[in-house]
Structure formats: C-alpha cells, structure tokens
Design an enzyme around this catalytic site. Structure first.
Site, mmCIF file in Angstrom:
data_model
loop_
_atom_site.group_PDB
_atom_site.id
_atom_site.type_symbol
_atom_site.label_atom_id
_atom_site.label_comp_id
_atom_site.label_asym_id
_atom_site.label_seq_id
_atom_site.Cartn_x
_atom_site.Cartn_y
_atom_site.Cartn_z
ATOM 1 N N LYS A 1 28.470 -43.196 41.548
ATOM 2 C CA LYS A 1 29.484 -42.143 41.781
ATOM 3 C C LYS A 1 29.766 -42.168 43.276
ATOM 4 O O LYS A 1 28.909 -41.816 44.081
ATOM 5 C CB LYS A 1 28.970 -40.776 41.330
ATOM 6 C CG LYS A 1 29.971 -39.660 41.599
ATOM 7 C CD LYS A 1 29.608 -38.438 40.780
ATOM 8 C CE LYS A 1 29.169 -37.254 41.597
ATOM 9 N NZ LYS A 1 30.233 -36.630 42.380
ATOM 10 N N GLY B 1 31.279 -26.901 44.771
ATOM 11 C CA GLY B 1 30.500 -25.672 44.938
ATOM 12 C C GLY B 1 31.322 -24.407 45.029
ATOM 13 O O GLY B 1 30.765 -23.312 45.161
ATOM 14 N N ALA C 1 33.658 -31.485 40.181
ATOM 15 C CA ALA C 1 33.596 -30.527 41.295
ATOM 16 C C ALA C 1 34.544 -29.345 41.127
ATOM 17 O O ALA C 1 35.691 -29.501 40.708
ATOM 18 C CB ALA C 1 33.888 -31.191 42.635
ATOM 19 N N GLY C 2 33.999 -28.190 41.457
ATOM 20 C CA GLY C 2 34.800 -26.973 41.525
ATOM 21 C C GLY C 2 34.804 -26.115 40.274
ATOM 22 O O GLY C 2 35.360 -25.023 40.266
ATOM 23 N N ASN D 1 27.635 -29.193 38.640
ATOM 24 C CA ASN D 1 26.283 -28.982 39.164
ATOM 25 C C ASN D 1 26.053 -27.506 39.498
ATOM 26 O O ASN D 1 25.278 -26.801 38.858
ATOM 27 C CB ASN D 1 26.089 -29.868 40.406
ATOM 28 C CG ASN D 1 24.667 -29.901 40.911
ATOM 29 O OD1 ASN D 1 24.262 -30.851 41.556
ATOM 30 N ND2 ASN D 1 23.844 -28.903 40.638
ATOM 31 N N THR D 2 26.781 -27.020 40.516
ATOM 32 C CA THR D 2 26.489 -25.691 41.049
ATOM 33 C C THR D 2 26.576 -24.595 39.996
ATOM 34 O O THR D 2 25.742 -23.678 39.981
ATOM 35 C CB THR D 2 27.471 -25.377 42.209
ATOM 36 O OG1 THR D 2 27.487 -26.487 43.103
ATOM 37 C CG2 THR D 2 27.046 -24.133 42.960
HETATM 38 C C1 LIG Z 1 26.319 -33.102 42.028
HETATM 39 C C2 LIG Z 1 27.548 -33.676 42.550
HETATM 40 O O1 LIG Z 1 27.767 -34.824 42.486
HETATM 41 C C3 LIG Z 1 28.505 -32.790 43.205
HETATM 42 O O2 LIG Z 1 28.920 -33.390 44.379
HETATM 43 C C4 LIG Z 1 29.634 -32.599 42.264
HETATM 44 O O3 LIG Z 1 30.802 -32.897 42.864
HETATM 45 C C5 LIG Z 1 29.593 -31.310 41.556
HETATM 46 O O4 LIG Z 1 30.345 -30.271 42.115
HETATM 47 P P1 LIG Z 1 30.054 -28.756 41.715
HETATM 48 O O5 LIG Z 1 28.733 -28.419 42.310
HETATM 49 O O6 LIG Z 1 31.207 -27.951 42.265
HETATM 50 O O7 LIG Z 1 29.991 -28.690 40.220
#
Ligand SMILES: CC(=O)[C@@H](O)[C@H](O)COP(=O)(O)O
EC number: 2.8.1.10
Length: 258
Positions: free
Chosen positions: A97, A158, A185-186, A207-208
C-alpha cells in the site's frame, strides 16, 4: 468475490492495525470484522516498535490474514521505495500500500511522487495499492504506471468525516468501471462505508474509526455489516432520488367518500 491482483478475497473490509487500545483488542476486532487483509506499517510497527516486533508479528500470523504492508509516514519517492523494499523482505509479500504524503496538515498524498514511486515499484515486481485522491487524471497515470487497484481517500486520514465529495467518487467509479476501487481513509461511521459501497466501490480500508471507537470489537462488526449491506444495495439497482412525491400505495381500490 473481490479479486485483487489475481487473489480472490471474500471480505470487503480491509483493516488498519494502528492505535488499538491493546493487541488483544486488535485481534478480536479483526476477527469480528472477518477481515482477510490487514495493513501493517513497517515504520510504525517494526522500526519504531520498541521490542513489539515479535509479539505484533505473531499476533498478525495468528489472524491468518493477508498482510498488506504500507509506506505510511513516507514523504518522498526515495523513502517510499526503500520502505516498500524493506517491507517486502520483512513481510514476504510483493503487495504494497503505497503512501507518499505531500501535505502536513491534511496528509494529502503527493500525487506526482506517488505516480513516480508506483512506476518504480511496479518495474521492481511489486503489486501496488496506491493511496490517492479522487482525481481522474491521477487515476489514469497510476494505471499507466501499472497499478491494477486504486485506493482513493474520501476525506483526510483519521478525520472521520466520511465522503466529502460523493460526486467526485461517483465520477471516478464511472471513469474506471473495471478497476477495483477501495476507499482508503476518512471513513468515520458505518453509514459512511455503506454510502461509498452504494456508489459501486469494491471495498473499504479503515483504521481510526474502529481502533479509536469506544468498543472497537463491536464497531468492527458494525462496519462489516454496513459494507456488506452497501455492496448488496449497489448490485440491487437503488432508486435515484426524485423531486416529486410518488405514491407508494396504489390509488385503485381507494375508498370514495364523495
Ligand atoms: C492504516 C492506514 O493505512 C491509514 O493510513 C489509512 O489511510 C486509514 O485511514 P483512517 O484511519 O482514516 O481510516
């Protein structure tokens, strides 16, 4: 079934592994999500891991998932390429990635460096998952470079804002109908994930929103269900919104009072 670089994947939820309250919670969340792919940062989890390397790695191995190493925290082509090459050695996979961060506050990718790094890595035998924006021209350049999957953001990493520009995501989907698109992301809530899946996206990486939730394990399950629901809905031809009311009850058979 989702196919990524020739591999059949049944779960459309890809999970990040950072910032969980504990390794045990991460493990339970990944299991509850049914995740088949987890992304791992070489820099954060291995290089800066202060003795966690063995424990973290055995936890990931226990999950029996496909590891997608990432170049999180890299800001230049050179840094990203070297990190990817080290990750290939450490994790034993040619999947990467690819993140090349270009802006400090928004963590927006440097798309020029991204395309250059992608080209170098594809030539070196990698299968690249580029973290990109929703820009159509950048998408074309990444495909020209040899990427066969694209990972557009829907909001800054995040931020938990969810899809801030649905029209842009919709036009990217229409622009590359045959390329797997994974929103990365986001995403903040399961409803955000369902919304992007309803647009016809193939999967979501997050992730976040799970790691920082009050109950990450329950949230992981909620996301898995929402992503599945959004995917089913996209295939079921959802209605387009209308400006006027349309009665859903037939008028035939209505009682006549006058
Ligand atoms: C874990 C990872 O690779 C992060 O850089 C990803 O982009 C997730 O983003 P969020 O934390 O906003 O879900």
């Amino acid at each position: 079934m989702l196919e990524l670089y020739g591999r059949a994947i049944s779960s459309r939820l890809l999970l990040g592994t950072a910032n969980y309250p504990s390794p045990a919670v991460l493990q339970r969340a990944a299991r509850e999500a049914g995740a088949q792919i987890v992304t791992v940062s070489l820099r954060r989890e291995i290089a800066g891991g202060s003795g966690r390397v063995g424990g973290f790695w055995s936890l990931i191995c226990d999950l029996d998932v496909q590891v997608l190493p990432n170049t999180a925290g890299c800001h230049s082509v050179k840094e990203a390429v070297l990190t990817a090459q080290m990750a290939r050695e450490v994790f034993g996979t040619n999947w990467i990635k690819l993140e090349v961060i270009g802006h400090h506050d928004t963590l927006q990718p440097d798309v020029f460096a991204l395309v250059e790094a992608a080209r170098i890595l594809v030539d070196d035998g990698f299968e690249v998952f580029p973290y990109t924006t929703d820009d159509l021209v950048v998408a074309d350049r990444l495909l020209d470079a040899g990427c066969r999957v694209l990972m557009p953001w829907c909001a800054p990493i995040g931020s938990a804002r969810g899809p801030v520009d649905k029209d842009a995501l919709r036009s990217l989907r229409a622009h590359v109908p045959d390329i797997p698109l994974i929103v990365d992301a986001g995403i903040g809530r399961p409803s955000h994930a369902a919304a992007v899946m309803e647009l016809g996206y193939d999967a979501v990486l997050l992730n976040t929103a799970v790691a920082a939730a009050g109950d990450p394990v329950a949230m992981a399950k909620a996301f898995a269900l929402a992503i599945e629901a959004g995917h089913l809905a996209a295939g079921a031809q959802p209605l387009e919104p209308r400006d006027v009311a349309v009665p859903s009850t037939p008028v035939i058979g209505k009682a006549v009072f006058s």
